[in-house]
Design a protein around this motif. Structure first.
Motif, PDB file in Angstrom:
ATOM      1  N   HIS A 199      40.129-107.509 -53.900  1.00 36.71           N
ATOM      2  CA  HIS A 199      40.710-108.845 -53.972  1.00 36.71           C
ATOM      3  C   HIS A 199      41.893-108.931 -53.004  1.00 36.71           C
ATOM      4  CE1 HIS A 199      38.430-110.152 -57.542  1.00 36.71           C
ATOM      5  NE2 HIS A 199      38.541-108.887 -57.943  1.00 36.71           N
ATOM      6  N   SER A 200      42.010-110.055 -52.329  1.00 34.35           N
ATOM      7  CA  SER A 200      43.123-110.317 -51.432  1.00 34.35           C
ATOM      8  C   SER A 200      43.272-111.824 -51.298  1.00 34.35           C
ATOM      9  CB  SER A 200      42.903-109.678 -50.060  1.00 34.35           C
ATOM     10  OG  SER A 200      41.820-110.283 -49.388  1.00 34.35           O
ATOM     11  N   GLN A 201      44.332-112.265 -50.664  1.00 28.28           N
ATOM     12  CA  GLN A 201      44.541-113.694 -50.469  1.00 28.28           C
ATOM     13  C   GLN A 201      43.614-114.276 -49.411  1.00 28.28           C
ATOM     14  OE1 GLN A 201      48.457-114.480 -48.966  1.00 28.28           O
ATOM     15  NE2 GLN A 201      48.416-112.770 -47.521  1.00 28.28           N
ATOM     16  N   TRP A 202      42.853-113.380 -48.702  1.00 31.85           N
ATOM     17  CA  TRP A 202      41.891-113.842 -47.705  1.00 31.85           C
ATOM     18  C   TRP A 202      40.456-113.779 -48.238  1.00 31.85           C
ATOM     19  CZ3 TRP A 202      46.008-110.652 -46.447  1.00 31.85           C
ATOM     20  CH2 TRP A 202      46.982-111.226 -45.638  1.00 31.85           C
ATOM     21  N   THR A 223      35.696-115.927 -48.399  1.00 33.94           N
ATOM     22  CA  THR A 223      36.239-117.098 -47.720  1.00 33.94           C
ATOM     23  C   THR A 223      35.968-117.096 -46.222  1.00 33.94           C
ATOM     24  OG1 THR A 223      38.367-115.946 -47.555  1.00 33.94           O
ATOM     25  CG2 THR A 223      38.042-117.425 -49.435  1.00 33.94           C
TER      26      THR A 223
END
Length: 511
Positions: A199-202, A223
């Protein structure tokens, strides 16, 4: 072989009638020519019986023996088809003229033995042998020519194939990176499991999508961002692993390893395990035949160093399919009070990473080999002063050879890109003076020569500009490195004086 040919021609007249050859042999010796007739079978001819177009295996005027170092038909790498040569054995020649049913059983048995295949397809009758009296020249030997086997691969003389690429498997330590506009936005290290997710913000990336792919693969997140995944190097593992205290940075560790001059099979003492960064580099340097003794006074740092060391060993075994050497012994004890643990041990080098290394030097001195190096990692210059003062006050025979600071400066060299993502245009340099004749020649497509008569460089100019400047993120000071070498002082007198006060001299240091 040639002696048997001469005896056959002198004793058996039927061969001359069969082949129409005249055997006019002079007294043959090494270094003389062999005058074969065109139809006479020679060691270099083919096996077509009665062929008018076959050529003799020896060239006219070619000498054999001392002049060439070896017979012409035994040069290594020759492609003569020796298996197709006609046999020179009298038994086989005579038996070929007699009907098969009239031959005795002994003759048929001998024929079968001679026809059994030998090495490289030769038979017992066609197997060449060295002439009597032939001596091998230096660097040469009598052997059969090598032939290519297209059906089989001979791997006995081939080098070992390179290590095959190992895809990602459960238990791998994976490094994920995401770069945008020449900046490293994301760099994370994690363990690969079957049901895990990154999981990451990207965006999100499932571990199941990573399994089975080779390192260096680019994946798209949920994404649409592109992540590159690979296995970390030891330098990257040290910088991204879980830390307790501050680590020794790889640039400083490399300099300390050069100071200590250690290699495979050496025994090294380390004081201050910390997070295990220096320990991992020492373990790789000494190899499976060496050993590292690492002391740490704090229990939390001790357990953290062991955990990082074991994690790297497990990841190495999964990625390389072989075991990392288990050559480190972690000891949770202060080295100042560890005289019993060091009893009877001698070390090739010592690495100290602690607040007050001058307190450990009297203990370390006894177990360091004469001429060995003690490398000290210190954060402040005041600690360096205290270290040298401790050596002077304790009268330890250490010479301070070097005090250094390792500075690395990273640079950024990349195409110039505007804020909207487009490439900035590059303006071609303008010449100040142009002649009308040169302009006309350029328009016509003709080449203009310079004053020296050479053709002028008319290659198109680069259209993409580049920027080159120091990177805005720099690692400045990390530590001071002190190199101490143990030595033995010279004696005060040329001949030792045996008196009561000699043992109390400060130059006669006793452990």
């Amino acid at each position: 072989m040639l002696r048997s040919v001469r005896a056959m021609c002198e004793a058996t007249h039927c061969f001359q009638q069969q082949f129409g050859a005249r055997c006019n042999y002079p007294s043959w010796s090494l270094g003389t020519r062999l005058p074969f007739s065109r139809n006479l079978v020679s060691p270099g001819s083919s096996s077509g019986a009665g062929d008018e177009g076959e050529e003799d295996g020896f060239e006219p005027g070619r000498e054999v023996g001392a002049g060439q170092g070896r017979p012409a038909w035994t040069r290594p790498g020759s492609r003569a088809e020796l298996s197709r040569r006609r046999s020179l054995l009298p038994l086989e020649r005579v038996s070929s003229l007699i009907p098969q049913e009239m031959l005795s059983q002994d003759v048929m048995d001998l024929q079968q033995i001679n026809q059994e295949p030998g090495p490289k397809g030769y038979t017992g009758a066609s197997m060449p042998s060295a002439p009597t009296g032939w001596q091998a020249a230096p660097g040469y030997s009598w052997h059969l020519p090598q032939e290519d086997d297209h059906g089989q691969e001979d791997t006995t003389c081939q080098p070992n194939p390179p290590n095959r690429e190992v895809p990602f498997k459960p238990g791998d330590v994976v490094l994920v990176e995401f770069r945008r506009r020449h900046c490293l936005e994301l760099q994370k290290m994690f363990n690969l499991v079957k049901d895990g997710k990154l999981h990451s913000q990207w965006g999100m990336l499932s571990h199941q999508e990573i399994l089975g792919h080779l390192p260096g693969q680019v994946f798209r997140t949920s994404t649409g961002f592109k992540f590159i995944l690979r296995r970390p190097s030891l330098e990257e593992f040290v910088l991204l692993m879980k830390r307790g205290p501050a680590i020794s940075y790889p640039k400083d560790i490399s300099a300390m390893l050069m100071m200590m001059d250690i290699g495979s099979g050496n025994h090294v003492l380390e004081s201050g395990s910390g997070s295990g960064a220096m320990t991992l580099y020492l373990s790789r340097t000494v190899g499976s035949s060496g050993h590292v003794y690492s002391f740490e006074v704090r229990p939390d740092h001790h357990s953290n160093a062991k955990r990082n060391y074991q994690r790297w060993r497990n990841a190495w075994e999964v990625a390389h399919e072989k075991e990392w050497p288990n050559n480190v012994e972690f000891i949770n004890k202060d080295i100042v009070t560890a005289t019993d643990d060091l009893q009877g041990k001698m070390f090739d080098a010592v690495a100290l990473d602690m607040l007050n290394p001058q307190l450990a030097l009297p203990v370390v001195y006894k177990h360091l080999k004469q001429g060995g190096v003690c490398a000290v990692y210190l954060a402040n210059i005041t600690q360096v002063v205290d270290l040298l003062e401790g050596i002077r006050s304790c009268q330890l025979f250490f010479s301070c050879e070097k005090i250094s600071e390792v500075i690395h400066r990273n640079w950024l060299v990349a195409p110039a890109i505007r804020k909207d993502g487009s490439t900035a245009p590059r303006v071609k340099p303008q010449n100040n003076v142009y002649s009308e004749s040169e302009d006309e020649q350029r328009k016509d497509g003709t080449k203009v020569l310079e004053d020296n008569g050479e053709e002028e460089d008319t290659k198109p100019f680069c259209t993409i500009p580049y920027i080159a400047r120091p990177h805005h993120e720099q690692a400045s000071h990390t530590a001071f490195l002190v190199k101490l070498r143990k030595f033995r002082p010279a004696q005060l007198y040329s001949t030792p004086h045996k008196n009561e006060n000699s043992s109390k001299s400060p130059w006669n240091y006793e452990d």
